[in-house]
Design a protein around this motif. Structure first.
Motif, PDB file in Angstrom:
ATOM      1  N   GLY A  25      57.111  32.145  42.192  1.00 41.24           N
ATOM      2  CA  GLY A  25      57.771  31.933  40.915  1.00 41.24           C
ATOM      3  C   GLY A  25      57.053  32.654  39.781  1.00 41.24           C
ATOM      4  O   GLY A  25      56.515  33.748  39.963  1.00 41.24           O
ATOM      5  N   ASN A  26      57.048  32.044  38.620  1.00 44.23           N
ATOM      6  CA  ASN A  26      56.335  32.622  37.477  1.00 44.23           C
ATOM      7  C   ASN A  26      54.838  32.414  37.669  1.00 44.23           C
ATOM      8  O   ASN A  26      54.361  31.278  37.774  1.00 44.23           O
ATOM      9  CB  ASN A  26      56.798  31.968  36.177  1.00 44.23           C
ATOM     10  N   VAL A  27      54.103  33.493  37.705  1.00 44.96           N
ATOM     11  CA  VAL A  27      52.682  33.459  38.049  1.00 44.96           C
ATOM     12  C   VAL A  27      51.816  33.400  36.797  1.00 44.96           C
ATOM     13  O   VAL A  27      52.093  34.079  35.794  1.00 44.96           O
ATOM     14  CB  VAL A  27      52.309  34.704  38.888  1.00 44.96           C
ATOM     15  N   ALA A  28      50.742  32.600  36.868  1.00 46.15           N
ATOM     16  CA  ALA A  28      49.762  32.517  35.768  1.00 46.15           C
ATOM     17  C   ALA A  28      48.779  33.670  35.909  1.00 46.15           C
ATOM     18  O   ALA A  28      47.671  33.523  36.417  1.00 46.15           O
ATOM     19  CB  ALA A  28      49.041  31.177  35.813  1.00 46.15           C
ATOM     20  N   TRP A  29      49.176  34.832  35.430  1.00 43.64           N
ATOM     21  CA  TRP A  29      48.378  36.032  35.651  1.00 43.64           C
ATOM     22  C   TRP A  29      47.038  35.989  34.936  1.00 43.64           C
ATOM     23  O   TRP A  29      46.037  36.509  35.452  1.00 43.64           O
ATOM     24  CB  TRP A  29      49.168  37.264  35.220  1.00 43.64           C
ATOM     25  N   SER A  30      46.975  35.400  33.767  1.00 40.87           N
ATOM     26  CA  SER A  30      45.693  35.329  33.057  1.00 40.87           C
ATOM     27  C   SER A  30      44.678  34.512  33.845  1.00 40.87           C
ATOM     28  O   SER A  30      43.482  34.830  33.858  1.00 40.87           O
ATOM     29  CB  SER A  30      45.888  34.733  31.660  1.00 40.87           C
ATOM     30  N   THR A  31      45.153  33.466  34.533  1.00 46.36           N
ATOM     31  CA  THR A  31      44.255  32.654  35.364  1.00 46.36           C
ATOM     32  C   THR A  31      43.687  33.481  36.504  1.00 46.36           C
ATOM     33  O   THR A  31      42.484  33.423  36.801  1.00 46.36           O
ATOM     34  CB  THR A  31      45.002  31.433  35.922  1.00 46.36           C
ATOM     35  N   LEU A  32      44.546  34.255  37.146  1.00 47.03           N
ATOM     36  CA  LEU A  32      44.082  35.114  38.236  1.00 47.03           C
ATOM     37  C   LEU A  32      43.124  36.178  37.717  1.00 47.03           C
ATOM     38  O   LEU A  32      42.085  36.458  38.339  1.00 47.03           O
ATOM     39  CB  LEU A  32      45.285  35.771  38.921  1.00 47.03           C
ATOM     40  N   ARG A  33      43.462  36.777  36.591  1.00 44.62           N
ATOM     41  CA  ARG A  33      42.600  37.816  36.012  1.00 44.62           C
ATOM     42  C   ARG A  33      41.234  37.248  35.671  1.00 44.62           C
ATOM     43  O   ARG A  33      40.197  37.856  35.966  1.00 44.62           O
ATOM     44  CB  ARG A  33      43.261  38.398  34.766  1.00 44.62           C
ATOM     45  N   ASN A  34      41.203  36.075  35.079  1.00 43.24           N
ATOM     46  CA  ASN A  34      39.931  35.443  34.731  1.00 43.24           C
ATOM     47  C   ASN A  34      39.142  35.026  35.975  1.00 43.24           C
ATOM     48  O   ASN A  34      37.924  34.872  35.911  1.00 43.24           O
ATOM     49  CB  ASN A  34      40.172  34.227  33.838  1.00 43.24           C
ATOM     50  N   GLY A  35      39.861  34.840  37.089  1.00 44.53           N
ATOM     51  CA  GLY A  35      39.203  34.473  38.343  1.00 44.53           C
ATOM     52  C   GLY A  35      38.719  35.663  39.149  1.00 44.53           C
ATOM     53  O   GLY A  35      38.232  35.490  40.270  1.00 44.53           O
ATOM     54  N   GLY A  36      38.859  36.862  38.601  1.00 41.02           N
ATOM     55  CA  GLY A  36      38.321  38.031  39.278  1.00 41.02           C
ATOM     56  C   GLY A  36      39.328  38.926  39.961  1.00 41.02           C
ATOM     57  O   GLY A  36      38.952  39.952  40.542  1.00 41.02           O
ATOM     58  N   VAL A  37      40.607  38.572  39.924  1.00 43.58           N
ATOM     59  CA  VAL A  37      41.634  39.402  40.561  1.00 43.58           C
ATOM     60  C   VAL A  37      41.891  40.632  39.690  1.00 43.58           C
ATOM     61  O   VAL A  37      42.134  40.509  38.489  1.00 43.58           O
ATOM     62  CB  VAL A  37      42.931  38.601  40.770  1.00 43.58           C
ATOM     63  N   ARG A  38      41.862  41.804  40.320  1.00 45.54           N
ATOM     64  CA  ARG A  38      41.976  43.043  39.558  1.00 45.54           C
ATOM     65  C   ARG A  38      43.219  43.868  39.893  1.00 45.54           C
ATOM     66  O   ARG A  38      43.526  44.832  39.191  1.00 45.54           O
ATOM     67  CB  ARG A  38      40.718  43.899  39.769  1.00 45.54           C
ATOM     68  N   PHE A  39      43.917  43.522  40.963  1.00 46.75           N
ATOM     69  CA  PHE A  39      45.165  44.222  41.251  1.00 46.75           C
ATOM     70  C   PHE A  39      46.162  43.256  41.866  1.00 46.75           C
ATOM     71  O   PHE A  39      45.782  42.202  42.416  1.00 46.75           O
ATOM     72  CB  PHE A  39      44.943  45.438  42.159  1.00 46.75           C
ATOM     73  N   ALA A  40      47.445  43.606  41.756  1.00 43.33           N
ATOM     74  CA  ALA A  40      48.508  42.748  42.271  1.00 43.33           C
ATOM     75  C   ALA A  40      49.606  43.601  42.878  1.00 43.33           C
ATOM     76  O   ALA A  40      49.943  44.668  42.349  1.00 43.33           O
ATOM     77  CB  ALA A  40      49.087  41.887  41.150  1.00 43.33           C
ATOM     78  N   TYR A  41      50.151  43.128  43.981  1.00 43.73           N
ATOM     79  CA  TYR A  41      51.352  43.723  44.564  1.00 43.73           C
ATOM     80  C   TYR A  41      52.453  42.677  44.572  1.00 43.73           C
ATOM     81  O   TYR A  41      52.221  41.525  44.950  1.00 43.73           O
ATOM     82  CB  TYR A  41      51.084  44.242  45.974  1.00 43.73           C
TER      83      TYR A  41
END
Length: 285
Positions: free
Chosen positions: A90-106
């Motif tokens: 669904g709608n993803v909390a991208w800022s949470t992932l970014r703050n958790g160290g995620v740097r790319f998304a597919y």
């Protein structure tokens, strides 16, 4: 009149019997594990709805899934964490992932030639806006249309590429068939031809070589472990374990590794086999 009455009684006696036979037959049909399919396999479970598949969903079913709360030990160079998502998130909390160290998304864009991810815009643009490199993937259904047709559907339906420095090349997700026979009823040589048609057309339309996502087991069974794509197409290998394991023929290293189907926050989690500057180079083309 007696004859009429006898006929009515006979019909009444036979009618419940016919209902019982039909019900029994239906019960056997529903209980049956399924007949052997065109490539000699039997589908697992009931068929989900078209569009419900996602990157690795059938690999979890056929090969199992590990549960890792963080990236397993890998090459010191494989340090860039990523995530892949579909409509299931669904709608993803991208800022949470970014703050958790995620740097790319597919992000899943398309499937076959009839499905488009209804959450694609939020997921694709949201990851971009959060400061991640992003790309999209196509879930292949080689039994419904040709590789060139599906590559066109993908490239024009969210799978394109632009030289903006933040867009990664598109991915061909080719794995176990969620709706039928494992290899989609194709011979190994026909599957190789289908993949070649897809990757050739995608390059013609976008100028980039598509990444191929698969598992070694599926690739071996359905392509005969064909090694001819390794010189042109980056590999995204799926293996839910502490190491990436044996790779499909031809590839000496993976570019991406999907190492878990139960990552933090949402989605499956992945590693890029290199430092951030090399991932940036892949985005830059």
């Amino acid at each position: 009149m007696p004859m009429h009455g006898t006929g009515t009684t006979s019909i009444r006696r036979r009618f419940p019997t016919l209902i019982g036979v039909a019900a029994a037959a239906l019960g056997l049909l529903l209980a049956s594990p399924g007949a052997a399919t065109a490539d000699g396999t039997t589908p697992l479970g009931s068929h989900p709805a078209i569009g419900s598949a996602s990157m690795g969903s059938t690999i979890r079913e056929h090969e199992g899934a590990g549960d890792y709360s963080r990236a397993p030990s890998a090459s010191p160079l494989a340090s860039v964490e990523g995530v892949d998502v579909s409509s299931h998130q669904g709608n993803v909390a991208w800022s949470t992932l970014r703050n958790g160290g995620v740097r790319f998304a597919y992000v899943k864009a398309t499937e076959g030639t009839t499905y488009k991810n209804p959450y694609f815009t939020q997921q694709y643009n949201g990851s971009y806006d959060a400061g991640m490199l992003r790309g999209s993937y196509h879930f292949a259904l080689p039994d419904v249309s040709g590789g060139a047709t599906q590559a066109t559907y993908f490239a024009t339906g969210g799978g394109g590429w632009s030289g903006d420095g933040k867009t990664l090349p598109g991915v061909l997700d080719i794995e176990y068939n969620p709706y039928g026979s494992t290899c989609y009823g194709l011979s190994q040589s026909a599957m190789v031809d289908w993949i070649r048609d897809f990757t050739t057309t995608y390059r013609e339309l976008t100028g980039r070589d598509a990444v191929i996502y698969t598992s070694t087991a599926w690739w071996t069974q359905c392509t005969g472990n064909y090694g001819g794509f390794a010189s042109t197409n980056p590999l995204w290998v799926a293996r839910y374990a502490s190491s990436s394991g044996t790779l499909p023929a031809g590839w000496e290293f993976y570019t991406f590794w999907q190492y878990t189907s139960s990552g933090k926050t949402v989605g499956d989690h992945d590693l890029f086999n290199g430092a951030m500057d090399r991932l940036q180079a892949l985005a830059d083309g």
